[in-house]
Design a protein around this motif. Sequence first.
Motif, PDB file in Angstrom:
ATOM      1  N   ASP A   1     -31.182 -50.037 -41.477  1.00  0.00           N
ATOM      2  CA  ASP A   1     -31.193 -50.162 -40.014  1.00  0.00           C
ATOM      3  C   ASP A   1     -29.897 -50.754 -39.462  1.00  0.00           C
ATOM      4  OD1 ASP A   1     -31.511 -52.663 -41.044  1.00  0.00           O
ATOM      5  OD2 ASP A   1     -33.219 -53.223 -39.779  1.00  0.00           O
ATOM      6  N   GLU A   2     -28.873 -50.839 -40.311  1.00  0.00           N
ATOM      7  CA  GLU A   2     -27.565 -51.327 -39.856  1.00  0.00           C
ATOM      8  C   GLU A   2     -26.613 -50.134 -39.704  1.00  0.00           C
ATOM      9  OE1 GLU A   2     -27.663 -55.661 -42.097  1.00  0.00           O
ATOM     10  OE2 GLU A   2     -26.409 -54.069 -42.909  1.00  0.00           O
ATOM     11  N   PRO A   3     -25.543 -50.294 -38.897  1.00  0.00           N
ATOM     12  CA  PRO A   3     -24.596 -49.185 -38.758  1.00  0.00           C
ATOM     13  C   PRO A   3     -24.037 -48.747 -40.118  1.00  0.00           C
ATOM     14  CG  PRO A   3     -24.173 -50.837 -37.092  1.00  0.00           C
ATOM     15  CD  PRO A   3     -25.207 -51.428 -38.016  1.00  0.00           C
TER      16      PRO A   3
ATOM     17  N   ARG B   1     -15.145 -54.979 -46.692  1.00  0.00           N
ATOM     18  CA  ARG B   1     -15.396 -55.258 -45.280  1.00  0.00           C
ATOM     19  C   ARG B   1     -14.081 -55.743 -44.699  1.00  0.00           C
ATOM     20  NH1 ARG B   1     -19.321 -53.221 -46.938  1.00  0.00           N
ATOM     21  NH2 ARG B   1     -21.503 -53.709 -46.554  1.00  0.00           N
TER      22      ARG B   1
ATOM     23  N   PRO C   1     -24.595 -51.059 -46.292  1.00  0.00           N
ATOM     24  CA  PRO C   1     -25.427 -51.774 -45.313  1.00  0.00           C
ATOM     25  C   PRO C   1     -26.894 -51.368 -45.446  1.00  0.00           C
ATOM     26  CG  PRO C   1     -23.527 -50.731 -44.264  1.00  0.00           C
ATOM     27  CD  PRO C   1     -23.558 -50.245 -45.670  1.00  0.00           C
ATOM     28  N   ALA C   2     -27.798 -52.226 -44.919  1.00  0.00           N
ATOM     29  CA  ALA C   2     -29.225 -51.903 -44.925  1.00  0.00           C
ATOM     30  C   ALA C   2     -29.466 -50.691 -44.024  1.00  0.00           C
ATOM     31  CB  ALA C   2     -30.014 -53.097 -44.412  1.00  0.00           C
TER      32      ALA C   2
ATOM     33  N   LEU D   1     -26.795 -44.844 -38.223  1.00  0.00           N
ATOM     34  CA  LEU D   1     -27.267 -45.924 -39.097  1.00  0.00           C
ATOM     35  C   LEU D   1     -27.152 -45.526 -40.566  1.00  0.00           C
ATOM     36  CD1 LEU D   1     -30.410 -47.105 -37.114  1.00  0.00           C
ATOM     37  CD2 LEU D   1     -28.047 -47.955 -36.997  1.00  0.00           C
TER      38      LEU D   1
END
Length: 339
Positions: free
Chosen positions: A192-194, A178, A189-190, A228
């Motif tokens: 529903d995350e970008p 990151r 990322p999960a 996503l």
Amino acid sequence: MADLEYTEAELSALAAKAISQPLVTHIHTADPSAHVFDGRLFLYPSHDIDGGTAFDDEGGHFRMQDYHVFRQDSPESPAVDCGVALHVDDVPWAAGQMWAPDAATHDGRYYLYFPAKRADGIFQIGVAVGERPEGPFRAEPEPIAGTYSIDPAVFADADGGHYLYFGGIWGGQMQKYRDNRYDPAHEEPAADEPALGPRVARLTADMKRLAEPTREVLIVDEDGNPLLAGDHERRYFEGPWLHVHQGRYYLSYSTGDTHLLCYAIGDNPYGPFVYQGVILTPVIGWTTHHSIIEFDGRWWLYYHDAILSGGVTHLRNIKVTELHHDADGRIATLHPYGG
Ligand code: FUB
């Protein structure tokens, strides 16, 4: 990333319907980066071997050790093997797994960019310098500071600037970073995350260093929202490539676990890029990886499948087929086995 099971009959049927045939048959090759240097066409693929390692989701079975460069008179001509251009034994910092490379030229010299694992198992990207497009190349003693992960692609912009793109998730390790910092605790990322995008940085004039820290390339939908991580049919996985068509910048890439080559369009090398559609539907083999070039006014997609090995994912063969942009610049989707 397991092998696919095909019967002899299924393989012959697919080969008969295939839109192109393997360009190289005496060794296994993959991840073709094609370039026209001084009017001549050169291919920089991975050189696949069977290293005897069991399959895993980290790509541990891709144990490549060297690179061969190929020359073609045109995309429709035979690919001539110019021999070994660089071997891992001649790269001071690298321990193995010489994955997908790319090349560039500047001021009469040629530069081969390649990912490899260091002795600690972390991927980084190195550069090697040659006097001719086909090499041999002499590796710099250290990897390029500020790089990580896999799949380097160097884009030469019309203003003379060169941009290094890279990044792949899962075995490519990009999910461990990151803001350019490594932390083994980081994961993808999960849903529903970008999604994570590839990284880009301008190169210095000597082509050997980053002129700036890498930044993330954003890929967005038609409403400007970032794709996503759960959007596996469209989100970035690995294998970035840049080309310019009618003044617009095209970022193309693999979606990895959904096996698609997709593209997105932007108005500068940094993006953001707006998702457009699919260039190539799945090939035989888990991976898909490509490059796009213009040669004599026609556009070509270099890609690979694993038809020569009967579907062994880490024993692939490079191919080429013509690519078409319509009047609006949209790329027509190709189906590797017809349909
Ligand atoms: O060839 C090894 C890896 O497989 C590449 O780096 C990826 O892009 C995938 O094609």
